[in-house]
Design a protein around this motif. Sequence first.
Motif, PDB file in Angstrom:
ATOM      1  N   THR A  10       0.865  -1.169   0.000  1.00  0.00           N
ATOM      2  CA  THR A  10       0.000   0.000   0.000  1.00  0.00           C
ATOM      3  C   THR A  10       0.903   1.220   0.000  1.00  0.00           C
ATOM      4  OG1 THR A  10      -1.808   1.151   1.120  1.00  0.00           O
ATOM      5  CG2 THR A  10      -0.202   0.052   2.540  1.00  0.00           C
ATOM      6  N   ALA A  11       0.578   2.200  -0.828  1.00  0.00           N
ATOM      7  CA  ALA A  11       1.435   3.381  -0.956  1.00  0.00           C
ATOM      8  C   ALA A  11       0.673   4.640  -0.579  1.00  0.00           C
ATOM      9  CB  ALA A  11       1.963   3.495  -2.379  1.00  0.00           C
ATOM     10  N   ASN A  12       1.419   5.699  -0.367  1.00  0.00           N
ATOM     11  CA  ASN A  12       0.926   7.030   0.012  1.00  0.00           C
ATOM     12  C   ASN A  12       0.505   7.083   1.477  1.00  0.00           C
ATOM     13  OD1 ASN A  12       1.251   7.773  -2.727  1.00  0.00           O
ATOM     14  ND2 ASN A  12      -0.864   7.241  -3.179  1.00  0.00           N
ATOM     15  N   MET A  13      -0.367   6.158   1.880  1.00  0.00           N
ATOM     16  CA  MET A  13      -0.823   6.063   3.275  1.00  0.00           C
ATOM     17  C   MET A  13      -1.342   7.402   3.791  1.00  0.00           C
ATOM     18  SD  MET A  13       2.042   3.392   4.795  1.00  0.00           S
ATOM     19  CE  MET A  13       1.027   3.033   6.227  1.00  0.00           C
ATOM     20  N   GLY A  14      -2.102   8.072   2.939  1.00  0.00           N
ATOM     21  CA  GLY A  14      -2.630   9.383   3.280  1.00  0.00           C
ATOM     22  C   GLY A  14      -1.754  10.476   2.716  1.00  0.00           C
ATOM     23  N   PRO A  15      -0.956  11.137   3.564  1.00  0.00           N
ATOM     24  CA  PRO A  15      -0.212  12.311   3.116  1.00  0.00           C
ATOM     25  C   PRO A  15       1.108  12.016   2.415  1.00  0.00           C
ATOM     26  CG  PRO A  15       0.177  11.960   5.440  1.00  0.00           C
ATOM     27  CD  PRO A  15      -0.836  10.935   5.017  1.00  0.00           C
ATOM     28  N   GLY A  16       1.568  10.760   2.423  1.00  0.00           N
ATOM     29  CA  GLY A  16       2.901  10.455   1.903  1.00  0.00           C
ATOM     30  C   GLY A  16       2.912  10.139   0.432  1.00  0.00           C
ATOM     31  N   TYR A  17       2.420  11.058  -0.378  1.00  0.00           N
ATOM     32  CA  TYR A  17       2.255  10.853  -1.825  1.00  0.00           C
ATOM     33  C   TYR A  17       3.582  10.524  -2.500  1.00  0.00           C
ATOM     34  CZ  TYR A  17       0.499  11.953  -6.554  1.00  0.00           C
ATOM     35  OH  TYR A  17       0.123  11.907  -7.882  1.00  0.00           O
ATOM     36  N   ASP A  18       3.668   9.305  -3.089  1.00  0.00           N
ATOM     37  CA  ASP A  18       4.866   8.815  -3.782  1.00  0.00           C
ATOM     38  C   ASP A  18       6.073   8.672  -2.863  1.00  0.00           C
ATOM     39  OD1 ASP A  18       3.468   8.592  -6.115  1.00  0.00           O
ATOM     40  OD2 ASP A  18       4.555  10.137  -7.213  1.00  0.00           O
ATOM     41  N   VAL A  19       5.858   8.675  -1.548  1.00  0.00           N
ATOM     42  CA  VAL A  19       6.970   8.657  -0.586  1.00  0.00           C
ATOM     43  C   VAL A  19       6.854   7.495   0.404  1.00  0.00           C
ATOM     44  CG1 VAL A  19       8.029   9.918   1.341  1.00  0.00           C
ATOM     45  CG2 VAL A  19       7.380  11.145  -0.732  1.00  0.00           C
ATOM     46  N   LEU A  20       5.645   7.260   0.937  1.00  0.00           N
ATOM     47  CA  LEU A  20       5.451   6.214   1.934  1.00  0.00           C
ATOM     48  C   LEU A  20       4.889   4.950   1.290  1.00  0.00           C
ATOM     49  CD1 LEU A  20       3.840   8.198   4.901  1.00  0.00           C
ATOM     50  CD2 LEU A  20       6.242   7.589   4.590  1.00  0.00           C
ATOM     51  N   GLY A  21       5.328   3.811   1.770  1.00  0.00           N
ATOM     52  CA  GLY A  21       4.795   2.544   1.294  1.00  0.00           C
ATOM     53  C   GLY A  21       4.983   1.465   2.345  1.00  0.00           C
ATOM     54  N   MET A  22       4.156   0.420   2.256  1.00  0.00           N
ATOM     55  CA  MET A  22       4.227  -0.650   3.253  1.00  0.00           C
ATOM     56  C   MET A  22       3.840  -1.980   2.623  1.00  0.00           C
ATOM     57  SD  MET A  22       2.276  -0.789   6.939  1.00  0.00           S
ATOM     58  CE  MET A  22       0.661  -0.770   6.136  1.00  0.00           C
ATOM     59  N   ALA A  23       4.572  -3.031   2.969  1.00  0.00           N
ATOM     60  CA  ALA A  23       4.280  -4.370   2.461  1.00  0.00           C
ATOM     61  C   ALA A  23       3.233  -5.048   3.341  1.00  0.00           C
ATOM     62  CB  ALA A  23       5.562  -5.210   2.437  1.00  0.00           C
ATOM     63  N   LEU A  24       2.366  -5.825   2.699  1.00  0.00           N
ATOM     64  CA  LEU A  24       1.265  -6.493   3.395  1.00  0.00           C
ATOM     65  C   LEU A  24       1.305  -8.001   3.163  1.00  0.00           C
ATOM     66  CD1 LEU A  24      -1.471  -3.956   2.262  1.00  0.00           C
ATOM     67  CD2 LEU A  24      -0.555  -4.145   4.590  1.00  0.00           C
ATOM     68  N   THR A  25       0.639  -8.743   4.047  1.00  0.00           N
ATOM     69  CA  THR A  25       0.669 -10.206   3.979  1.00  0.00           C
ATOM     70  C   THR A  25      -0.348 -10.744   2.966  1.00  0.00           C
ATOM     71  OG1 THR A  25      -0.793 -10.214   5.916  1.00  0.00           O
ATOM     72  CG2 THR A  25       1.573 -10.542   6.302  1.00  0.00           C
ATOM     73  N   GLY A 239     -14.500   1.467  15.019  1.00  0.00           N
ATOM     74  CA  GLY A 239     -13.280   1.505  15.822  1.00  0.00           C
ATOM     75  C   GLY A 239     -11.988   1.633  15.067  1.00  0.00           C
ATOM     76  N   SER A 240     -12.047   1.976  13.774  1.00  0.00           N
ATOM     77  CA  SER A 240     -10.818   2.176  13.006  1.00  0.00           C
ATOM     78  C   SER A 240     -10.010   3.330  13.583  1.00  0.00           C
ATOM     79  CB  SER A 240     -11.167   2.457  11.549  1.00  0.00           C
ATOM     80  OG  SER A 240     -10.026   2.869  10.813  1.00  0.00           O
ATOM     81  N   LYS A 241      -8.694   3.189  13.543  1.00  0.00           N
ATOM     82  CA  LYS A 241      -7.793   4.252  14.006  1.00  0.00           C
ATOM     83  C   LYS A 241      -7.597   5.319  12.934  1.00  0.00           C
ATOM     84  CE  LYS A 241      -7.040   1.780  17.704  1.00  0.00           C
ATOM     85  NZ  LYS A 241      -7.667   2.176  18.993  1.00  0.00           N
ATOM     86  N   ALA A 242      -7.720   4.944  11.664  1.00  0.00           N
ATOM     87  CA  ALA A 242      -7.540   5.873  10.539  1.00  0.00           C
ATOM     88  C   ALA A 242      -7.937   5.159   9.261  1.00  0.00           C
ATOM     89  CB  ALA A 242      -6.099   6.352  10.448  1.00  0.00           C
ATOM     90  N   GLU A 243      -8.233   5.941   8.218  1.00  0.00           N
ATOM     91  CA  GLU A 243      -8.587   5.395   6.918  1.00  0.00           C
ATOM     92  C   GLU A 243      -7.868   6.190   5.830  1.00  0.00           C
ATOM     93  OE1 GLU A 243     -11.284   5.339  10.062  1.00  0.00           O
ATOM     94  OE2 GLU A 243     -11.342   7.044   8.654  1.00  0.00           O
ATOM     95  N   PHE A 244      -7.573   5.517   4.710  1.00  0.00           N
ATOM     96  CA  PHE A 244      -6.972   6.218   3.576  1.00  0.00           C
ATOM     97  C   PHE A 244      -7.146   5.410   2.301  1.00  0.00           C
ATOM     98  CE2 PHE A 244      -3.565   3.891   5.798  1.00  0.00           C
ATOM     99  CZ  PHE A 244      -3.025   3.116   4.787  1.00  0.00           C
ATOM    100  N   ILE A 245      -6.941   6.068   1.169  1.00  0.00           N
ATOM    101  CA  ILE A 245      -6.951   5.386  -0.123  1.00  0.00           C
ATOM    102  C   ILE A 245      -5.630   4.652  -0.288  1.00  0.00           C
ATOM    103  CG2 ILE A 245      -7.047   5.696  -2.634  1.00  0.00           C
ATOM    104  CD1 ILE A 245      -8.651   8.261  -2.138  1.00  0.00           C
ATOM    105  N   SER A 246      -5.695   3.381  -0.660  1.00  0.00           N
ATOM    106  CA  SER A 246      -4.482   2.606  -0.867  1.00  0.00           C
ATOM    107  C   SER A 246      -3.932   2.883  -2.263  1.00  0.00           C
ATOM    108  CB  SER A 246      -4.765   1.109  -0.722  1.00  0.00           C
ATOM    109  OG  SER A 246      -3.571   0.353  -0.880  1.00  0.00           O
ATOM    110  N   GLY A 247      -2.730   3.452  -2.324  1.00  0.00           N
ATOM    111  CA  GLY A 247      -2.157   3.823  -3.610  1.00  0.00           C
ATOM    112  C   GLY A 247      -3.041   4.849  -4.287  1.00  0.00           C
ATOM    113  N   SER A 248      -3.381   4.587  -5.542  1.00  0.00           N
ATOM    114  CA  SER A 248      -4.290   5.478  -6.264  1.00  0.00           C
ATOM    115  C   SER A 248      -5.719   4.946  -6.258  1.00  0.00           C
ATOM    116  CB  SER A 248      -3.798   5.661  -7.701  1.00  0.00           C
ATOM    117  OG  SER A 248      -3.682   4.411  -8.355  1.00  0.00           O
ATOM    118  N   GLY A 249      -5.978   3.889  -5.463  1.00  0.00           N
ATOM    119  CA  GLY A 249      -7.298   3.284  -5.417  1.00  0.00           C
ATOM    120  C   GLY A 249      -7.406   2.164  -6.449  1.00  0.00           C
ATOM    121  N   SER A 250      -8.491   1.476  -6.466  1.00  0.00           N
ATOM    122  CA  SER A 250      -9.747   1.734  -5.803  1.00  0.00           C
ATOM    123  C   SER A 250      -9.867   1.145  -4.399  1.00  0.00           C
ATOM    124  CB  SER A 250     -10.878   1.154  -6.673  1.00  0.00           C
ATOM    125  OG  SER A 250     -10.614  -0.237  -6.961  1.00  0.00           O
TER     126      SER A 250
END
Length: 293
Positions: A10-25, A239-250
């Motif tokens: 998942t990339a961007n993670m909200g404000p980290g456009y083209d900068v933040l990313g994270m690997a998922l299981t 009860g979510s802590k935060a929400e965001f669009i993953s990458g460019s969506g959908s």
Amino acid sequence: MFKIKVPATTANMGPGYDVLGMALTLYNEFEVEKINEGIETVGFGQIPLQENLVYTSMKKTLDFYGKKADGLKITAKKIDIPMSRGLGSSATCIVAGIMIANKLMNDMLREDDIIRIGTEMEGHPDNIVPAATGGMSVSIYEEDKVIHSKVNVPKNLRFAVMIPDFTVSTNEARKVVPEKYSKKDCIFNISRVAMLVSSMNSGEIEHLRMATEDRIHQPFRANLIPNIDDIFKASQDLGSKAEFISGSGSTLMAIIDEKNADFEPKMKKFLETLEGNWKIKVLAVDMEGAMFF
């Protein structure tokens, strides 16, 4: 014969456009074996060889180093990452192709070489870095170099990915993003990215909602994803802590605590009331990245 698996990202993670990313299981798995001659691909649907990202990434890497491949069968053994949904499917294929080439060249490439080549092909490092290394990363691409640093993610966090049956192409999503921003909006995003990285590293998850706010891309891309506001509100109510669009969506993402066992079944029931055939998966952070097995 060898096998390789590469995680979704998942990339961007909200404000980290083209900068933040994270690997998922969530993974794509490929198998490579010798055949008498030629290059054969299996399990990739109707994608022509010259458009197959695993093959083209492998070939470009081998070509760059003056090597050739022949007598190979590449099989997509398991494809769990949907295409054009904002979960790094293209980065997965690119990293797999480069690592296959590296295996054929007796592992002559370092991890940073794989990341650099992958970023040149993808155009930005936010998916490539975590796909290759695992975990959450901050990445900078400048002067053909990729500088990246790991971010610690609290172990109790899980990531609920909500995936519809409709796609949002990266090109389409980039077209709706403005070329210029006000100083106020730039400061807003800088503060949120800094807070997000700090909150993850310190475990201050109470800051995540504010830290994932964004004024650079999400307000504009939200128009491409029907029911996004309703889904985000339902996530927060559950009860979510935060929400965001993953990458460019959908795909949409909700950060939840691992103890929130009610989130998945209740959100599944809510998503079933919406158009789009939404599916939900609750994933953890993949810490290993692409690997042979």
